[in-house]
Design a protein around this motif. Structure first.
Motif, PDB file in Angstrom:
ATOM      1  N   SER A  59       0.836  -1.199   0.000  1.00 32.71           N
ATOM      2  CA  SER A  59       0.000   0.000   0.000  1.00 32.71           C
ATOM      3  C   SER A  59       0.869   1.246   0.000  1.00 32.71           C
ATOM      4  O   SER A  59       2.083   1.187   0.224  1.00 32.71           O
ATOM      5  N   VAL A  60       0.217   2.391  -0.250  1.00 34.52           N
ATOM      6  CA  VAL A  60       0.863   3.697  -0.152  1.00 34.52           C
ATOM      7  C   VAL A  60       0.052   4.521   0.839  1.00 34.52           C
ATOM      8  O   VAL A  60      -1.167   4.617   0.732  1.00 34.52           O
ATOM      9  N   SER A  61       0.721   5.128   1.809  1.00 29.83           N
ATOM     10  CA  SER A  61       0.037   5.976   2.785  1.00 29.83           C
ATOM     11  C   SER A  61       0.625   7.386   2.727  1.00 29.83           C
ATOM     12  O   SER A  61       1.762   7.586   2.300  1.00 29.83           O
ATOM     13  N   GLY A  62      -0.180   8.337   3.158  1.00 35.67           N
ATOM     14  CA  GLY A  62       0.291   9.720   3.248  1.00 35.67           C
ATOM     15  C   GLY A  62       0.427  10.454   1.935  1.00 35.67           C
ATOM     16  O   GLY A  62       1.075  11.503   1.878  1.00 35.67           O
ATOM     17  N   SER A  63      -0.192   9.961   0.882  1.00 33.24           N
ATOM     18  CA  SER A  63      -0.087  10.652  -0.411  1.00 33.24           C
ATOM     19  C   SER A  63      -1.064  11.826  -0.456  1.00 33.24           C
ATOM     20  O   SER A  63      -2.156  11.765   0.088  1.00 33.24           O
ATOM     21  N   SER A  64      -0.630  12.912  -1.092  1.00 35.67           N
ATOM     22  CA  SER A  64      -1.475  14.099  -1.230  1.00 35.67           C
ATOM     23  C   SER A  64      -1.028  14.879  -2.452  1.00 35.67           C
ATOM     24  O   SER A  64       0.039  14.638  -3.016  1.00 35.67           O
ATOM     25  N   GLN A  65      -1.865  15.824  -2.857  1.00 37.57           N
ATOM     26  CA  GLN A  65      -1.553  16.662  -4.018  1.00 37.57           C
ATOM     27  C   GLN A  65      -1.885  18.103  -3.715  1.00 37.57           C
ATOM     28  O   GLN A  65      -2.723  18.398  -2.872  1.00 37.57           O
ATOM     29  N   THR A  66      -1.184  19.012  -4.399  1.00 41.80           N
ATOM     30  CA  THR A  66      -1.431  20.444  -4.268  1.00 41.80           C
ATOM     31  C   THR A  66      -1.315  21.104  -5.632  1.00 41.80           C
ATOM     32  O   THR A  66      -0.712  20.552  -6.563  1.00 41.80           O
ATOM     33  N   PHE A  67      -1.896  22.313  -5.736  1.00 46.53           N
ATOM     34  CA  PHE A  67      -1.683  23.135  -6.915  1.00 46.53           C
ATOM     35  C   PHE A  67      -0.272  23.722  -6.843  1.00 46.53           C
ATOM     36  O   PHE A  67       0.210  24.073  -5.768  1.00 46.53           O
ATOM     37  N   VAL A  68       0.399  23.835  -7.978  1.00 41.15           N
ATOM     38  CA  VAL A  68       1.739  24.418  -8.017  1.00 41.15           C
ATOM     39  C   VAL A  68       1.668  25.909  -7.715  1.00 41.15           C
ATOM     40  O   VAL A  68       2.525  26.466  -7.036  1.00 41.15           O
ATOM     41  N   SER A  69       0.632  26.592  -8.216  1.00 41.11           N
ATOM     42  CA  SER A  69       0.450  28.027  -7.997  1.00 41.11           C
ATOM     43  C   SER A  69      -0.886  28.277  -7.320  1.00 41.11           C
ATOM     44  O   SER A  69      -1.873  27.592  -7.598  1.00 41.11           O
ATOM     45  N   LYS A  70      -0.923  29.289  -6.453  1.00 42.21           N
ATOM     46  CA  LYS A  70      -2.176  29.656  -5.775  1.00 42.21           C
ATOM     47  C   LYS A  70      -3.074  30.489  -6.671  1.00 42.21           C
ATOM     48  O   LYS A  70      -4.240  30.682  -6.378  1.00 42.21           O
ATOM     49  N   ASN A  71      -2.555  31.009  -7.787  1.00 46.37           N
ATOM     50  CA  ASN A  71      -3.251  32.009  -8.596  1.00 46.37           C
ATOM     51  C   ASN A  71      -4.215  31.435  -9.626  1.00 46.37           C
ATOM     52  O   ASN A  71      -4.072  30.294 -10.070  1.00 46.37           O
ATOM     53  N   VAL A  72      -5.171  32.261 -10.013  1.00 46.30           N
ATOM     54  CA  VAL A  72      -6.085  31.942 -11.110  1.00 46.30           C
ATOM     55  C   VAL A  72      -5.297  32.070 -12.414  1.00 46.30           C
ATOM     56  O   VAL A  72      -4.801  33.150 -12.732  1.00 46.30           O
ATOM     57  N   LEU A  73      -5.155  30.976 -13.150  1.00 49.78           N
ATOM     58  CA  LEU A  73      -4.353  30.968 -14.370  1.00 49.78           C
ATOM     59  C   LEU A  73      -5.177  30.692 -15.621  1.00 49.78           C
ATOM     60  O   LEU A  73      -4.652  30.741 -16.723  1.00 49.78           O
ATOM     61  N   GLY A  74      -6.454  30.391 -15.443  1.00 45.73           N
ATOM     62  CA  GLY A  74      -7.317  30.071 -16.578  1.00 45.73           C
ATOM     63  C   GLY A  74      -7.805  28.639 -16.487  1.00 45.73           C
ATOM     64  O   GLY A  74      -7.254  27.818 -15.745  1.00 45.73           O
ATOM     65  N   SER A  75      -8.812  28.315 -17.273  1.00 40.18           N
ATOM     66  CA  SER A  75      -9.414  26.989 -17.235  1.00 40.18           C
ATOM     67  C   SER A  75      -8.395  25.917 -17.613  1.00 40.18           C
ATOM     68  O   SER A  75      -7.765  25.982 -18.671  1.00 40.18           O
ATOM     69  N   ASN A  76      -8.189  24.939 -16.730  1.00 35.86           N
ATOM     70  CA  ASN A  76      -7.259  23.825 -16.918  1.00 35.86           C
ATOM     71  C   ASN A  76      -5.815  24.259 -17.156  1.00 35.86           C
ATOM     72  O   ASN A  76      -5.015  23.495 -17.679  1.00 35.86           O
TER      73      ASN A  76
END
Length: 195
Positions: A59-76
């Motif tokens: 198994s894998v535990s403790g995995s998470s994800q974040t946005f690279v930038s906090k800013n609004v950059l456009g759709s996708n």
């Protein structure tokens, strides 16, 4: 094993010998999943990392994800990344796997920001100036608005609460993205200029 010699293997003195070999790492992929959120001044994501390539029982535990930038950059146009800090539980400190991480596209949409004139009164002086302060609501932590001001729409005495106070242009939204993280609305207020 079974020795078929008609004597239940008794005709042989058996020795076993070891040999060297290799078990190669299996490929393990940790992939961020696409997601969206309203701008909040941070990079957090509620998405769950997709895991593929695990052997049964691992198994894998403790995995998470974040946005690279906090800013609004456009759709996708935003990128979601897999964070370090995960643990591969394989009884070999993760050594049984060659791990690759994969990013995903996502979107951060604009937050609503309101700039509202506040009600006020003054004695007629031939001008439209107002000493009232613009009320600001909807800012994320760390962001600010500078240069906001309000004026009366008319310099004239129009009656009690018949004057309109408006938010002036020229304000600056300080969000590290030239104000692009917000959809700004301005709201007027009623006021009075007395004789």
């Amino acid at each position: 094993y079974t020795i078929n010699d008609g004597n239940s293997g008794g005709n042989y003195s058996v020795t076993t010998n070891s040999a060297s070999g290799s078990i190669n790492q299996a490929a393990l992929a940790l992939s961020a999943v696409t997601g969206s959120k309203v701008y909040d001044g941070g990079t957090s994501s509620t998405g769950s990392v997709a895991v593929s390539g695990l052997a049964t029982g691992d198994s894998v535990s403790g995995s998470s994800q974040t946005f690279v930038s906090k800013n609004v950059l456009g759709s996708n146009a935003s990128t979601l990344q897999v964070n370090s800090g995960y643990t591969v539980n394989d009884g070999n400190s993760g050594g049984n796997y060659a791990v690759t991480t994969h990013s995903a596209s996502g979107s951060i949409t604009q937050a609503a920001l309101s700039l509202s004139a506040t009600t006020g009164t003054k004695v007629y002086d031939g001008g439209t100036s107002s000493t009232g302060a613009v009320a600001i609501s909807g800012l994320a932590s760390g962001d600010s608005v500078s240069g906001s001001s309000q004026t009366f729409a008319s310099k004239n005495v129009l009656g009690a609460n018949a004057s309109t106070l408006q938010v002036n242009s020229g304000y600056v939204v300080n969000d590290g993205n030239s104000g692009g993280n917000y959809a700004v609305t301005t709201n007027s207020a009623t006021g009075s200029i007395t004789q």
